[in-house]
Motif scaffolding. Structure first.
Motif, PDB file in Angstrom:
ATOM      1  N   VAL A   1      48.968  38.550  27.136  1.00  0.00           N
ATOM      2  CA  VAL A   1      48.339  37.354  26.587  1.00  0.00           C
ATOM      3  C   VAL A   1      49.240  36.241  26.369  1.00  0.00           C
ATOM      4  O   VAL A   1      50.340  36.335  25.725  1.00  0.00           O
ATOM      5  CB  VAL A   1      47.726  37.607  24.888  1.00  0.00           C
ATOM      6  N   HIS A   2      48.895  35.249  26.772  1.00  0.00           N
ATOM      7  CA  HIS A   2      49.982  33.879  26.852  1.00  0.00           C
ATOM      8  C   HIS A   2      49.490  33.068  25.516  1.00  0.00           C
ATOM      9  O   HIS A   2      48.156  32.724  25.289  1.00  0.00           O
ATOM     10  CB  HIS A   2      49.609  33.048  27.986  1.00  0.00           C
ATOM     11  N   LEU A   3      50.498  32.596  24.966  1.00  0.00           N
ATOM     12  CA  LEU A   3      50.323  31.567  23.913  1.00  0.00           C
ATOM     13  C   LEU A   3      50.854  30.290  24.153  1.00  0.00           C
ATOM     14  O   LEU A   3      52.091  30.188  24.404  1.00  0.00           O
ATOM     15  CB  LEU A   3      50.727  32.137  22.343  1.00  0.00           C
ATOM     16  N   ASP A   4      50.223  29.241  24.622  1.00  0.00           N
ATOM     17  CA  ASP A   4      50.567  28.022  24.854  1.00  0.00           C
ATOM     18  C   ASP A   4      50.638  27.072  23.509  1.00  0.00           C
ATOM     19  O   ASP A   4      49.494  26.868  22.921  1.00  0.00           O
ATOM     20  CB  ASP A   4      49.769  27.303  25.945  1.00  0.00           C
ATOM     21  N   ILE A   5      51.986  26.563  23.185  1.00  0.00           N
ATOM     22  CA  ILE A   5      51.813  25.799  21.983  1.00  0.00           C
ATOM     23  C   ILE A   5      52.237  24.474  22.560  1.00  0.00           C
ATOM     24  O   ILE A   5      53.013  23.791  23.229  1.00  0.00           O
ATOM     25  CB  ILE A   5      53.077  26.217  20.867  1.00  0.00           C
ATOM     26  N   VAL A   6      51.196  23.383  21.950  1.00  0.00           N
ATOM     27  CA  VAL A   6      51.202  22.200  22.336  1.00  0.00           C
ATOM     28  C   VAL A   6      51.760  21.261  21.113  1.00  0.00           C
ATOM     29  O   VAL A   6      51.161  21.202  20.296  1.00  0.00           O
ATOM     30  CB  VAL A   6      50.064  21.615  22.938  1.00  0.00           C
ATOM     31  N   ASP A   7      52.759  20.505  21.231  1.00  0.00           N
ATOM     32  CA  ASP A   7      53.282  19.944  20.141  1.00  0.00           C
ATOM     33  C   ASP A   7      53.022  18.261  20.428  1.00  0.00           C
ATOM     34  O   ASP A   7      53.442  17.732  21.331  1.00  0.00           O
ATOM     35  CB  ASP A   7      54.958  20.277  20.148  1.00  0.00           C
ATOM     36  N   TYR A   8      52.471  17.536  19.628  1.00  0.00           N
ATOM     37  CA  TYR A   8      52.160  16.254  19.757  1.00  0.00           C
ATOM     38  C   TYR A   8      52.154  15.444  18.342  1.00  0.00           C
ATOM     39  O   TYR A   8      51.915  16.202  17.224  1.00  0.00           O
ATOM     40  CB  TYR A   8      50.906  15.817  20.539  1.00  0.00           C
ATOM     41  N   PRO A   9      52.538  14.080  18.388  1.00  0.00           N
ATOM     42  CA  PRO A   9      52.502  13.553  16.930  1.00  0.00           C
ATOM     43  C   PRO A   9      51.269  13.318  16.308  1.00  0.00           C
ATOM     44  O   PRO A   9      50.250  13.106  17.075  1.00  0.00           O
ATOM     45  CB  PRO A   9      53.000  12.022  17.431  1.00  0.00           C
ATOM     46  N   GLY A  10      51.278  13.449  15.098  1.00  0.00           N
ATOM     47  CA  GLY A  10      50.014  13.288  14.341  1.00  0.00           C
ATOM     48  C   GLY A  10      49.492  11.905  14.387  1.00  0.00           C
ATOM     49  O   GLY A  10      48.349  11.573  14.249  1.00  0.00           O
ATOM     50  N   GLU A  11      50.185  10.846  14.535  1.00  0.00           N
ATOM     51  CA  GLU A  11      50.208   9.455  14.774  1.00  0.00           C
ATOM     52  C   GLU A  11      49.279   9.369  15.855  1.00  0.00           C
ATOM     53  O   GLU A  11      48.308   8.534  16.013  1.00  0.00           O
ATOM     54  CB  GLU A  11      51.342   8.648  14.815  1.00  0.00           C
ATOM     55  N   TRP A  12      49.441   9.995  17.077  1.00  0.00           N
ATOM     56  CA  TRP A  12      48.533  10.031  18.322  1.00  0.00           C
ATOM     57  C   TRP A  12      47.289  10.459  18.049  1.00  0.00           C
ATOM     58  O   TRP A  12      46.196  10.101  18.554  1.00  0.00           O
ATOM     59  CB  TRP A  12      49.213  10.772  19.475  1.00  0.00           C
ATOM     60  N   LEU A  13      47.200  11.446  17.101  1.00  0.00           N
ATOM     61  CA  LEU A  13      45.865  12.250  16.880  1.00  0.00           C
ATOM     62  C   LEU A  13      44.727  11.233  16.074  1.00  0.00           C
ATOM     63  O   LEU A  13      43.876  11.023  16.376  1.00  0.00           O
ATOM     64  CB  LEU A  13      46.122  13.487  15.851  1.00  0.00           C
ATOM     65  N   LEU A  14      45.658  10.243  15.228  1.00  0.00           N
ATOM     66  CA  LEU A  14      44.664   9.492  14.636  1.00  0.00           C
ATOM     67  C   LEU A  14      43.969   8.363  15.344  1.00  0.00           C
ATOM     68  O   LEU A  14      43.235   7.853  15.234  1.00  0.00           O
ATOM     69  CB  LEU A  14      45.491   8.800  13.517  1.00  0.00           C
ATOM     70  N   ASP A  15      44.864   7.941  16.693  1.00  0.00           N
ATOM     71  CA  ASP A  15      44.524   7.205  17.315  1.00  0.00           C
ATOM     72  C   ASP A  15      43.110   7.381  18.040  1.00  0.00           C
ATOM     73  O   ASP A  15      42.399   6.585  18.714  1.00  0.00           O
ATOM     74  CB  ASP A  15      45.437   6.880  18.629  1.00  0.00           C
ATOM     75  N   LEU A  16      42.711   8.726  18.017  1.00  0.00           N
ATOM     76  CA  LEU A  16      41.310   9.205  18.710  1.00  0.00           C
ATOM     77  C   LEU A  16      40.361   8.359  17.938  1.00  0.00           C
ATOM     78  O   LEU A  16      39.210   8.168  18.507  1.00  0.00           O
ATOM     79  CB  LEU A  16      41.232  10.535  18.677  1.00  0.00           C
ATOM     80  N   GLY A  17      40.422   8.029  16.589  1.00  0.00           N
ATOM     81  CA  GLY A  17      39.424   7.344  15.880  1.00  0.00           C
ATOM     82  C   GLY A  17      39.258   5.996  16.510  1.00  0.00           C
ATOM     83  O   GLY A  17      38.341   5.514  16.217  1.00  0.00           O
ATOM     84  N   LEU A  18      40.021   5.471  17.122  1.00  0.00           N
ATOM     85  CA  LEU A  18      39.924   3.966  17.768  1.00  0.00           C
ATOM     86  C   LEU A  18      39.214   4.074  18.649  1.00  0.00           C
ATOM     87  O   LEU A  18      38.358   2.961  19.177  1.00  0.00           O
ATOM     88  CB  LEU A  18      41.237   3.623  18.041  1.00  0.00           C
ATOM     89  N   MET A  19      38.679   4.914  19.405  1.00  0.00           N
ATOM     90  CA  MET A  19      37.833   4.995  20.687  1.00  0.00           C
ATOM     91  C   MET A  19      36.531   4.370  20.280  1.00  0.00           C
ATOM     92  O   MET A  19      35.700   3.898  21.162  1.00  0.00           O
ATOM     93  CB  MET A  19      37.797   6.789  21.311  1.00  0.00           C
ATOM     94  N   GLU A  20      36.114   4.856  19.161  1.00  0.00           N
ATOM     95  CA  GLU A  20      34.643   4.305  18.609  1.00  0.00           C
ATOM     96  C   GLU A  20      34.609   3.087  17.812  1.00  0.00           C
ATOM     97  O   GLU A  20      33.482   2.844  17.199  1.00  0.00           O
ATOM     98  CB  GLU A  20      33.980   5.584  17.859  1.00  0.00           C
ATOM     99  N   LYS A  21      35.583   2.398  18.046  1.00  0.00           N
ATOM    100  CA  LYS A  21      35.696   1.208  17.176  1.00  0.00           C
ATOM    101  C   LYS A  21      36.138  -0.074  17.995  1.00  0.00           C
ATOM    102  O   LYS A  21      36.860  -0.062  19.070  1.00  0.00           O
ATOM    103  CB  LYS A  21      36.978   1.241  16.103  1.00  0.00           C
ATOM    104  N   THR A  22      35.292  -1.140  18.091  1.00  0.00           N
ATOM    105  CA  THR A  22      35.723  -2.273  18.439  1.00  0.00           C
ATOM    106  C   THR A  22      37.020  -2.953  18.034  1.00  0.00           C
ATOM    107  O   THR A  22      37.340  -2.568  16.792  1.00  0.00           O
ATOM    108  CB  THR A  22      34.561  -3.404  18.495  1.00  0.00           C
ATOM    109  N   TYR A  23      37.493  -3.830  18.409  1.00  0.00           N
ATOM    110  CA  TYR A  23      38.584  -4.681  18.074  1.00  0.00           C
ATOM    111  C   TYR A  23      38.183  -5.426  16.585  1.00  0.00           C
ATOM    112  O   TYR A  23      38.989  -5.102  15.674  1.00  0.00           O
ATOM    113  CB  TYR A  23      39.167  -5.673  19.211  1.00  0.00           C
ATOM    114  N   ALA A  24      37.269  -5.991  16.465  1.00  0.00           N
ATOM    115  CA  ALA A  24      36.719  -6.505  15.423  1.00  0.00           C
ATOM    116  C   ALA A  24      36.686  -5.436  14.213  1.00  0.00           C
ATOM    117  O   ALA A  24      37.137  -5.711  13.077  1.00  0.00           O
ATOM    118  CB  ALA A  24      35.441  -7.098  15.253  1.00  0.00           C
ATOM    119  N   GLU A  25      36.103  -4.295  14.419  1.00  0.00           N
ATOM    120  CA  GLU A  25      36.110  -3.326  13.218  1.00  0.00           C
ATOM    121  C   GLU A  25      37.402  -2.798  13.096  1.00  0.00           C
ATOM    122  O   GLU A  25      37.649  -2.595  11.924  1.00  0.00           O
ATOM    123  CB  GLU A  25      35.101  -2.174  14.083  1.00  0.00           C
ATOM    124  N   TRP A  26      38.295  -2.522  14.153  1.00  0.00           N
ATOM    125  CA  TRP A  26      39.530  -2.042  13.744  1.00  0.00           C
ATOM    126  C   TRP A  26      40.358  -3.107  13.052  1.00  0.00           C
ATOM    127  O   TRP A  26      40.785  -2.820  11.889  1.00  0.00           O
ATOM    128  CB  TRP A  26      40.423  -1.570  14.900  1.00  0.00           C
TER     129      TRP A  26
END
Length: 467
Positions: free
Chosen positions: A131-156
């Motif tokens: 069984v393989h365990l792949d650990i993906v390390d990424y900054p939490g700041e990048w995770l919060l950016d996903l919320g921008l996908m549904e926002k316009t520039y005016a909303e953001w």
């Protein structure tokens, strides 16, 4: 461009099907995402977790420990993603004069493989499996950016400015914004100056303990530093004529979503099966009620970035992954006496209540706990003015050993959260301090990983059922 995009999606779908079939029929893969907000300790968590999964002497509550006959590192499957530098980080923590390793500032990955002996009714019917365990390390700041996908520039812009107006760290940026004319013709020097003021404010806000400091790449630009995709800022009047500053900022905001956020989601985030979110809850409490409320709202935003719930086996073979389990972990539990760990966990539960309710309703299993990835302190009771006080003792950053009492967390988390929701400037019934300790020198016995607090329970929740 449209034809190329369709072809790229078809190719990825075929590759996903091939990978899914291989994993389902031969060697299963568990893909865990590890992220954390500012100073949460991602690098130390991954290093200690891997070390303790390879030498499981300190993992009594990790049920598959006795079934694992071997654990070893292998080359990761993604050749284009930097490898998590496990060996260097472990060397830093276990050196004669140990020190905290440098934090990772981009996506990295590590593969840990297990040879697992079947147990129970299947013990005599099949041999060991891998069984393989792949650990993906990424900054939490990048995770919060996903919320921008549904926002316009005016909303953001409206949301970003509302946050800025409630934070004293934004004074210089707001002053620069007052003299900025979004309707004026675009001029790069002015755009750069306002963007730099905005970036400086985000860095100060993060240092002050605030969690929501998007866009995340403004804090961790990497190879994008100085590029137009990171040269914009929120505006009070986000609409402007063609060729204006406002119109160019809106274009760059959309480019940021398209060229930075979407590839991260497509290439890394969308393939995650299990997730742990590390949170420096003690640091937020120390920073004050506003930082705690910001953290609570951030936890809810983080959950919205996931697609929680179960999918069928056929959908999994088609590469459609959904996060099955999410662990919210308050780190640095070794900074307080064990008698307060339950209170820290209760505060963490309350902080993520909104986020957990969403995930549980959608079918994902979630939990919260308090952990210490690497225990840097010992506990002792100190008599002060005739009163016994439960303290922790460790090595401070200046190399001195010191006993520390951070204050007493309340039994009822509402005492923390109600003040935060009401916008209080400071705590009314106590001060909560944070001491920064160096890692303690350690001598590891054969078969033992680094000392920790509840790392085995975290591993049990995340991967115990898969082994």
């Amino acid at each position: 461009m449209i034809i190329n995009d369709i072809a790229d999606r078809l190719l990825r779908s075929v590759e996903a099907v091939q990978d899914g079939v291989n994993e389902a029929l031969f060697e299963p893969v568990i893909r865990i995402g590890v992220t954390g907000l500012s100073r949460a300790g991602k690098t130390v968590f991954i290093t200690s977790l891997v070390a303790n999964l390879m030498d499981r002497g300190r993992m009594p509550q990790f049920s598959p420990a006795t079934a694992i006959t071997a654990a070893y590192l292998q080359p990761q499957p993604d050749d284009t993603v930097p490898r998590f530098n496990y060996e260097a980080h472990l060397a830093a923590l276990t050196a004669t004069d140990p020190h905290w390793p440098a934090s990772t500032r981009a996506v990295s990955e590590l593969r840990l493989s297990f040879r697992v002996r079947p147990t129970g009714l299947l013990a005599g019917l099949s041999g060991p499996r891998t069984v393989h365990l792949d650990i993906v390390d990424y900054p939490g700041e990048w995770l919060l950016d996903l919320g921008l996908m549904e926002k316009t520039y005016a909303e953001w812009s409206a949301e970003a400015l509302q946050r800025a107006q409630s934070r004293e760290q934004s004074a210089e940026f707001l002053a620069a914004l007052e003299g900025f004319d979004g309707n004026a013709r675009h001029e790069e020097a002015g755009a750069k100056a306002l963007s730099e003021a905005f970036t400086s404010y985000l860095n100060r806000a993060r240092a002050a303990g605030y969690s929501d400091c998007t866009p995340g790449r403004f804090l961790l630009p990497g190879e994008l530093a100085g590029s137009p995709v990171l040269t914009f800022a929120p505006l009070a009047q986000p609409d402007g004529p063609r060729g204006s500053m406002a119109r160019e900022f809106a274009r760059r905001y959309e480019s940021y979503k398209r060229e930075v956020v979407r590839p991260f989601f497509r290439d890394h985030f969308a393939r995650i099966d299990r997730q742990i979110v590390l949170v420096d809850a003690l640091g937020a409490i120390h920073a004050g009620p506003k930082a705690v409320e910001d953290l609570r709202e951030t936890m809810a935003d983080i959950l919205s970035a996931f697609r929680p719930g179960r999918v069928g086996r056929i959908m999994a073979l088609l590469g459609q992954h959904r996060v099955e389990k999410i662990l919210f972990a308050a780190t640095k539990a070794d900074h307080i006496h064990h008698t307060q760990h339950a209170r820290l966990t209760a505060i963490m539960e309350a902080l993520v209540r909104d986020a957990r309710d969403r995930a549980d309703f959608a079918g994902a299993k979630t939990t919260a706990m308090s952990i210490a990835s690497l225990r840097a302190t010992v506990e002792e009771t100190v008599n002060h003015d005739g009163q016994d006080i439960d303290c922790v003792r460790g090595v401070t950053e200046d190399g001195k050993r010191a006993a520390f009492y951070p204050g007493e967390l309340p039994e009822d988390p509402a005492h923390i959260l109600s003040a935060a929701r009401q916008g209080a400037e400071k705590w009314l019934d106590g001060d909560y301090e944070v001491m920064r300790f160096k890692p303690a020198p350690m001598t590891l016995k054969p078969g033992e990983g680094p000392p920790h607090i509840r790392l085995d329970r975290a591993a049990e929740f995340l991967i115990g059922d898969k082994l």
